[in-house]
Design a protein around this motif. Structure first.
Motif, PDB file in Angstrom:
ATOM      1  N   VAL A 190      -7.687   4.261 -10.467  1.00  0.00           N
ATOM      2  CA  VAL A 190      -6.336   3.661  -9.624  1.00  0.00           C
ATOM      3  C   VAL A 190      -5.387   4.352 -10.507  1.00  0.00           C
ATOM      4  O   VAL A 190      -5.392   4.022 -11.836  1.00  0.00           O
ATOM      5  CB  VAL A 190      -6.448   2.156  -9.514  1.00  0.00           C
ATOM      6  N   LEU A 191      -4.568   5.060 -10.092  1.00  0.00           N
ATOM      7  CA  LEU A 191      -3.505   5.768 -10.627  1.00  0.00           C
ATOM      8  C   LEU A 191      -2.212   4.776 -10.601  1.00  0.00           C
ATOM      9  O   LEU A 191      -1.358   5.019 -11.562  1.00  0.00           O
ATOM     10  CB  LEU A 191      -3.166   7.144 -10.014  1.00  0.00           C
ATOM     11  N   GLU A 192      -2.024   4.337  -9.409  1.00  0.00           N
ATOM     12  CA  GLU A 192      -0.753   3.742  -9.160  1.00  0.00           C
ATOM     13  C   GLU A 192      -0.990   2.468  -8.109  1.00  0.00           C
ATOM     14  O   GLU A 192      -1.932   2.871  -7.166  1.00  0.00           O
ATOM     15  CB  GLU A 192       0.415   4.341  -8.475  1.00  0.00           C
ATOM     16  N   GLN A 193      -0.500   1.473  -8.289  1.00  0.00           N
ATOM     17  CA  GLN A 193      -0.838   0.413  -7.370  1.00  0.00           C
ATOM     18  C   GLN A 193       0.562  -0.414  -6.962  1.00  0.00           C
ATOM     19  O   GLN A 193       1.168  -0.895  -8.078  1.00  0.00           O
ATOM     20  CB  GLN A 193      -1.842  -0.509  -7.722  1.00  0.00           C
ATOM     21  N   SER A 194       0.933  -0.476  -5.761  1.00  0.00           N
ATOM     22  CA  SER A 194       2.207  -1.370  -5.441  1.00  0.00           C
ATOM     23  C   SER A 194       1.997  -2.307  -4.369  1.00  0.00           C
ATOM     24  O   SER A 194       0.647  -2.163  -3.944  1.00  0.00           O
ATOM     25  CB  SER A 194       3.460  -0.475  -5.048  1.00  0.00           C
ATOM     26  N   VAL A 195       2.695  -3.013  -3.852  1.00  0.00           N
ATOM     27  CA  VAL A 195       2.552  -3.881  -2.584  1.00  0.00           C
ATOM     28  C   VAL A 195       2.354  -2.939  -1.541  1.00  0.00           C
ATOM     29  O   VAL A 195       1.702  -3.203  -0.670  1.00  0.00           O
ATOM     30  CB  VAL A 195       3.526  -4.836  -2.392  1.00  0.00           C
ATOM     31  N   ASP A 196       2.820  -1.588  -1.419  1.00  0.00           N
ATOM     32  CA  ASP A 196       2.730  -0.838  -0.215  1.00  0.00           C
ATOM     33  C   ASP A 196       1.531   0.081  -0.323  1.00  0.00           C
ATOM     34  O   ASP A 196       0.913   0.454   0.718  1.00  0.00           O
ATOM     35  CB  ASP A 196       3.981  -0.238   0.012  1.00  0.00           C
ATOM     36  N   GLU A 197       1.145   0.522  -1.468  1.00  0.00           N
ATOM     37  CA  GLU A 197       0.062   1.572  -1.416  1.00  0.00           C
ATOM     38  C   GLU A 197      -0.693   1.875  -3.094  1.00  0.00           C
ATOM     39  O   GLU A 197      -0.147   1.113  -3.818  1.00  0.00           O
ATOM     40  CB  GLU A 197       0.880   2.964  -1.172  1.00  0.00           C
ATOM     41  N   ILE A 198      -1.762   2.320  -2.727  1.00  0.00           N
ATOM     42  CA  ILE A 198      -2.579   2.552  -3.725  1.00  0.00           C
ATOM     43  C   ILE A 198      -2.892   3.913  -3.931  1.00  0.00           C
ATOM     44  O   ILE A 198      -3.387   4.678  -2.967  1.00  0.00           O
ATOM     45  CB  ILE A 198      -3.713   1.621  -3.848  1.00  0.00           C
TER      46      ILE A 198
END
Ligand SMILES: Cc1cc2nc3c(=O)[nH]c(=O)nc-3n(C[C@H](O)[C@H](O)[C@H](O)COP(=O)(O)OP(=O)(O)OC[C@H]3O[C@@H](n4cnc5c(N)ncnc54)[C@H](O)[C@@H]3O)c2cc1C
Length: 346
Positions: free
Chosen positions: A88-96
């Protein structure tokens, strides 16, 4: 207690001469490769490419061989991709954003994302093969395509051994098409993919068979299960009967061409596609009476006219000869040339 010793991956791959490729392609075509090796790291991959360069032979990177037709024995080095890893490089409430090693099994990756509740690739469940091959023909099924989620990929040029990041736009994706089947055909190796997935997206239910049986807010798991069920009911498993999935692409025609064809063949099955129309190649083949026919051990599947089967493990030239008879017949009857979907080697 003893410490576990983790062996480092050797930098030099093990090269095998005169390798039998029958189990390395799902059509089970009997062919050999002059050399074969597996690569588990980028360094091994680079060394394998350098080996081919030094021997002045071609190289071919393969995944599970589910989209390959070996027309002859391969006179070069076949490189089996085993570059693993899901991060997982980046994870936010909207996208991964995830990075996936090219050697990861595609279906296992889909299952992994579904288990985490990430939308985006659930419609592409059960497509055979490895992640690294997915961009080659922009894999697609049930109203979704790889191009919908691919952000970029890591590409290693075979000649210069230079590594670059290629954006989605640079991959020139289209229906079962990409730059890797055109200008960059066999020119490089895809080492990993970066995908953008979504925790809250709407499910993609444009495909009627999915829309009919799922609620509008179906979870990725519900879509995944429905796709798996539909595919298992429709497609023959290569482990039971050797095949490479759809052998021909659905031809794309204009509205004018479609109108003319429908006057002559009112039952012709077609679907609207990006301003044009996709004709069901299976309908054309079935209409010409090819279903269940076989020649020299190669046949058209009894339920799926688009799938050629090779139960007697006939050679590549027999598979392609049979396909050619279907292409000629469809051309003569409908004025449409059916393009072969798998990659023909040699
Ligand atoms: C039963 C069945 C059903 C199928 N259904 C679908 C479907 O619904 N939709 C669909 O799109 N396809 C489908 N396919 C085709 C196939 O699953 C895909 O094309 C898949 O992406 C091939 O993966 P692979 O690892 O087997 O590739 P391979 O067959 O090993 O290789 C295919 C091509 O990709 C190249 N390649 C492989 N890995 C790399 C890499 N890392 N870098 C650069 N080039 C590479 C190879 O050199 C070759 O040219 C189906 C096939 C079968 C047998």
């Amino acid at each position: 207690m003893t410490n576990k010793i983790i062996e480092p991956i050797a930098t030099e791959p093990v090269f095998v001469e005169n390798y039998d490729l029958q189990s390395a392609n799902t059509l089970a075509i009997p062919a050999t490769a002059a050399y074969f090796c597996e690569v588990e790291s980028r360094q091994q991959l680079v060394n394998a490419l350098a080996f081919a360069e030094q021997k002045k032979i071609e190289s071919l990177i393969v995944g599970e061989g589910s989209n390959l037709v070996f027309a002859n024995d391969y006179q070069g080095l076949v490189i089996q991709n085993k570059l693993l890893g899901i991060h997982v490089l980046e994870q936010s409430v909207d996208e991964i954003l995830i990075r996936v090693g090219a050697g990861e099994n595609w279906h296992a990756l889909v299952e992994y994302c579904v288990d985490h509740g990430w939308y985006g690739i659930e419609n592409l469940a059960l497509i055979p093969g490895l992640a690294g091959a997915a961009p080659i023909q922009n894999i697609g099924a049930y109203g979704a395509e790889l191009k919908d989620v691919l952000v970029q990929l890591t590409y290693i040029d075979k000649a210069s051994l230079e590594t670059t990041q290629m954006s989605n736009a640079n991959c020139e994706f289209a229906y079962r098409q990409s730059v890797f089947k055109q200008r960059l055909k066999n020119k490089g190796v895809i080492a990993d993919l970066t995908l953008r997935l979504f925790p809250n997206a709407k499910p993609s239910l444009s495909y009627p068979a999915l829309r009919d049986q799922l609620p509008n807010d179906a979870s990725p798991k519900q879509v995944f299960d429905a796709v798996c069920k539909l595919r298992q009911a429709k497609l023959p498993a290569p482990s039971q009967i050797p095949n490479a999935g759809s052998f021909f692409k659905n031809p794309i025609v204009s509205s004018t061409q479609l109108g003319k064809l429908k006057e002559q063949f009112p039952g012709l099955v077609s679907f609207a596609f990006e301003g044009d129309h996709k004709i069901a190649a299976a309908w054309l083949i079935d209409h010409r009476g090819w279903k269940s026919k076989s020649i020299k051990g190669v046949g058209v599947h009894q339920d799926q006219a688009l799938v050629l089967v090779n139960p007697r493990r006939a050679k590549g030239s027999d598979v392609l000869g049979f396909a050619r008879q279907i292409q000629d017949d469809v051309q003569n009857s409908f004025g449409i040339w059916l393009e072969i979907e798998p990659i023909v080697i040699g």
